[in-house]
Design an enzyme around this catalytic site. Sequence first.
Site, PDB file in Angstrom:
ATOM      1  N   GLY A   7       2.181  -2.328  10.048  1.00 57.32           N
ATOM      2  CA  GLY A   7       3.884  -3.171  10.546  1.00 57.32           C
ATOM      3  C   GLY A   7       3.929  -3.878  12.041  1.00 57.32           C
ATOM      4  O   GLY A   7       4.328  -3.869  13.112  1.00 57.32           O
ATOM      5  N   CYS A  11       1.871   1.765  12.246  1.00 54.58           N
ATOM      6  CA  CYS A  11       1.755   1.697  11.201  1.00 54.58           C
ATOM      7  C   CYS A  11       1.190   0.515  11.043  1.00 54.58           C
ATOM      8  O   CYS A  11       1.407  -0.100  12.145  1.00 54.58           O
ATOM      9  CB  CYS A  11       3.180   1.571  10.483  1.00 54.58           C
ATOM     10  SG  CYS A  11       2.943  -0.443   8.590  1.00 54.58           S
ATOM     11  N   GLU A  23       8.118   3.675   7.706  1.00 54.56           N
ATOM     12  CA  GLU A  23       7.335   3.241   6.748  1.00 54.56           C
ATOM     13  C   GLU A  23       8.200   3.411   5.101  1.00 54.56           C
ATOM     14  O   GLU A  23       8.491   4.340   5.365  1.00 54.56           O
ATOM     15  CB  GLU A  23       6.615   4.201   6.822  1.00 54.56           C
ATOM     16  CG  GLU A  23       5.320   3.534   7.525  1.00 54.56           C
ATOM     17  CD  GLU A  23       3.689   4.090   7.051  1.00 54.56           C
ATOM     18  OE1 GLU A  23       3.012   3.466   6.155  1.00 54.56           O
ATOM     19  OE2 GLU A  23       3.280   4.120   8.601  1.00 54.56           O
ATOM     20  N   HIS A  81       7.893  -6.324   5.332  1.00 59.30           N
ATOM     21  CA  HIS A  81       8.386  -5.839   6.583  1.00 59.30           C
ATOM     22  C   HIS A  81       9.651  -5.946   6.709  1.00 59.30           C
ATOM     23  O   HIS A  81       9.989  -7.746   7.038  1.00 59.30           O
ATOM     24  CB  HIS A  81       7.578  -6.046   7.313  1.00 59.30           C
ATOM     25  CG  HIS A  81       6.370  -5.003   7.242  1.00 59.30           C
ATOM     26  ND1 HIS A  81       6.143  -3.763   7.925  1.00 59.30           N
ATOM     27  CD2 HIS A  81       4.689  -5.732   6.675  1.00 59.30           C
ATOM     28  CE1 HIS A  81       4.983  -3.324   7.858  1.00 59.30           C
ATOM     29  NE2 HIS A  81       4.733  -4.307   6.821  1.00 59.30           N
ATOM     30  N   CYS A 106      -2.064  -1.319   3.246  1.00 56.39           N
ATOM     31  CA  CYS A 106      -1.731  -0.090   3.911  1.00 56.39           C
ATOM     32  C   CYS A 106      -2.798  -0.652   5.335  1.00 56.39           C
ATOM     33  O   CYS A 106      -4.072  -0.655   5.408  1.00 56.39           O
ATOM     34  CB  CYS A 106      -2.374   1.266   4.430  1.00 56.39           C
ATOM     35  SG  CYS A 106      -2.141   2.143   5.114  1.00 56.39           S
TER      36      CYS A 106
END
Length: 274
Positions: free
Chosen positions: A220, A217, A208, A159, A75
């Site tokens: 991301g 994110c 997410e 992703h 994260c």
Amino acid sequence: MLLRFTKMHGLGNDFIVFDAPSDDAVPDGAALKQLADRRTGIGFDQALVLLPPRAKDTDVYYRIFNADGSEVEQCGNGARCVGKLVAEKLARQDLHMDSLGGRVDVQLRKDGLVSVDMGIPDFTPAAVGFDATREADVYPLRVGESELQISAVSMGNPHAVMRVPSVSEAPVDTLGPAVENHPRFANRTNVGFLEVVSRTHIRLRVFERGVGETLACGTGACAAVAVGRRLGLLDEEVTVDALGGRLVIRWPGPGEHLWMTGPAITVFEGTVTL
């Protein structure tokens, strides 16, 4: 059990951060899911658990749990928050962290922002858990009656990134969960909707995995810039505008480490009975 926590956020992507002496002391997924409820619990996108170091020359090991109670590998916004919290406790400007998604190095900047080395983007299908016969820049993905064009990359977590003309008009609520749970992704995936404004500026929305759309994110943003660079659309340093604010991503290119810079904000400290 009384749990002492710190509530933090990075661009509105919010967390609780707490210490645990061992894995046995970490609350189970059901308890964390209950705490994540924004009406009957504390409310958060992810819970970040700080554990003793497990690798040589690291300062902390952290685990990450989504709002649905599932554990994930990495994260980005959370890494900045963990880094700031631990570095301030140790009176340090930099430190070395480790997680399920790999090692992360952190630097606290004089302007109050936090820079994090997110490692080397990995485009191999195996790293993403994506079913493909070979690595490619873009993959066709059948969703219902439509065929999407996506790119796939791991930033320590999976992703899928797709280009859209406008993030404000992107069908995040429908395509997000459809791609997240697509059977070609073995462990589900985060889904990024990328709008290229210029070679140094993008807009991004992310659905997410295990949470839904968030205000920002971090991984991301890293994934979107890595994909944009690979497609020849972006320069080495890129400003990323998310719903919750702005990040700066710097990636020299293949084989090089990618750095993310942005805020990490402490909101309050509290206790809750499990």
